[in-house]
Design a protein around this motif. Structure first.
Motif, short mmCIF file in Angstrom:
data_model
loop_
_atom_site.label_atom_id
_atom_site.label_comp_id
_atom_site.label_asym_id
_atom_site.label_seq_id
_atom_site.Cartn_x
_atom_site.Cartn_y
_atom_site.Cartn_z
N LEU A 72 0.90 -1.53 0.04
CA LEU A 72 0.32 0.18 0.23
C LEU A 72 0.62 1.60 0.21
O LEU A 72 0.53 2.54 -1.11
CB LEU A 72 -1.16 0.39 1.09
N LYS A 73 1.89 1.24 0.73
CA LYS A 73 2.62 2.51 0.72
C LYS A 73 3.09 2.98 -0.34
O LYS A 73 3.12 3.90 -0.51
CB LYS A 73 3.97 2.25 1.42
N PRO A 74 3.48 2.79 -1.94
CA PRO A 74 3.86 3.18 -3.01
C PRO A 74 2.21 4.00 -3.31
O PRO A 74 2.78 4.85 -4.22
CB PRO A 74 4.38 2.23 -3.87
N LEU A 75 1.63 2.97 -3.04
CA LEU A 75 -0.02 3.57 -3.79
C LEU A 75 -0.51 4.65 -3.29
O LEU A 75 -0.86 5.46 -3.60
CB LEU A 75 -1.34 2.18 -3.83
N GLN A 76 0.27 4.55 -1.63
CA GLN A 76 -0.33 5.93 -1.15
C GLN A 76 -0.09 6.84 -1.16
O GLN A 76 0.50 8.63 -2.14
CB GLN A 76 0.18 6.16 -0.12
N ARG A 77 2.40 6.59 -1.88
CA ARG A 77 3.53 7.67 -1.88
C ARG A 77 2.56 8.54 -3.42
O ARG A 77 2.82 9.66 -3.87
CB ARG A 77 4.15 7.02 -2.23
N GLU A 78 1.92 7.57 -4.48
CA GLU A 78 1.67 7.79 -5.48
C GLU A 78 -0.19 8.75 -6.08
O GLU A 78 0.23 9.02 -6.52
CB GLU A 78 1.63 7.27 -6.66
N GLY A 79 -0.66 8.78 -4.87
CA GLY A 79 -1.44 9.73 -4.48
C GLY A 79 -2.35 8.74 -5.17
O GLY A 79 -3.41 9.25 -5.64
N LEU A 80 -2.14 7.45 -5.70
CA LEU A 80 -3.27 6.44 -5.89
C LEU A 80 -4.59 5.97 -4.59
O LEU A 80 -6.15 5.65 -5.02
CB LEU A 80 -2.79 5.81 -6.52
N ALA A 81 -4.23 5.69 -3.06
CA ALA A 81 -5.18 5.41 -1.90
C ALA A 81 -4.74 5.66 -1.45
O ALA A 81 -3.71 6.88 -1.14
CB ALA A 81 -4.46 3.95 -2.18
N THR A 82 -5.33 5.89 0.13
CA THR A 82 -5.24 7.27 1.26
C THR A 82 -5.86 6.58 1.91
O THR A 82 -6.32 4.69 1.98
CB THR A 82 -6.76 7.95 0.81
N ALA A 83 -5.31 6.60 3.51
CA ALA A 83 -5.97 5.50 4.94
C ALA A 83 -6.27 7.13 5.56
O ALA A 83 -5.44 7.83 5.66
CB ALA A 83 -4.33 5.02 5.11
N GLU A 84 -7.48 6.64 6.39
CA GLU A 84 -8.03 7.86 6.69
C GLU A 84 -8.40 7.20 8.44
O GLU A 84 -9.52 5.77 7.94
CB GLU A 84 -9.01 8.59 6.09
#
Length: 145
Positions: A72-84
């Motif tokens: 998930l980290k690269p997906l978040q870093r690339e702005g494709l996924a968020t964690a809230e």
């Protein structure tokens, strides 16, 4: 001294070997989207189930949480996924696609369909459908043991 098992009798070896070949097809097609097959699968799950907790996502992906966090980290870093933080439990995070993630996922779906088509052309559409059914049955049986 025990006799070494024969590879042609090893379920694990057969599944892993086939998995590597099939994964290569999907990786080749998905390369244009910038996603790996594993990342595509995660985005697909988030597309169907936005607001998934880490536990729900890990269960659905049949992945341990540490491996999922690394994916998930690269997906978040690339702005494709968020964690809230979850509305139900502020200590838990829920994951969703971003607008950019949804656009990348839609583009990747075109590549995924091409990979599906290539696999089914080589293996046969009905055989591929039967294979998926058997593999999902294995997953269900193992999950409920």
């Amino acid at each position: 001294m025990s006799k070494a098992p024969s590879y042609d009798a090893c379920n694990c070896f057969a599944l892993r070997q086939a998995s590597r070949y099939v994964t290569q097809i999907y990786e080749r097609h998905l390369a244009s989207s910038g996603l790996s097959a594993a990342q595509f699968a995660i985005l697909a799950r988030l597309s169907r189930k936005p607001g998934s907790t880490m536990l729900a996502l890990a269960d659905a992906m049949v992945m341990d949480r540490t491996t999922l966090v690394r994916a998930l980290k690269p997906l978040q870093r690339e702005g494709l996924a968020t964690a809230e933080p979850s509305d139900e439990d502020a200590r838990a995070l829920v994951y969703s696609l971003t607008a950019k993630g949804a656009r990348v996922f839609e583009k990747a779906c075109v590549a995924w369909r091409a990979a599906q088509t290539e696999f089914e052309q080589h293996f046969g559409r009905e055989r591929a459908k039967a294979l998926r059914s058997e593999l999902f049955d294995i997953t269900q049986a193992m999950a409920h043991r």
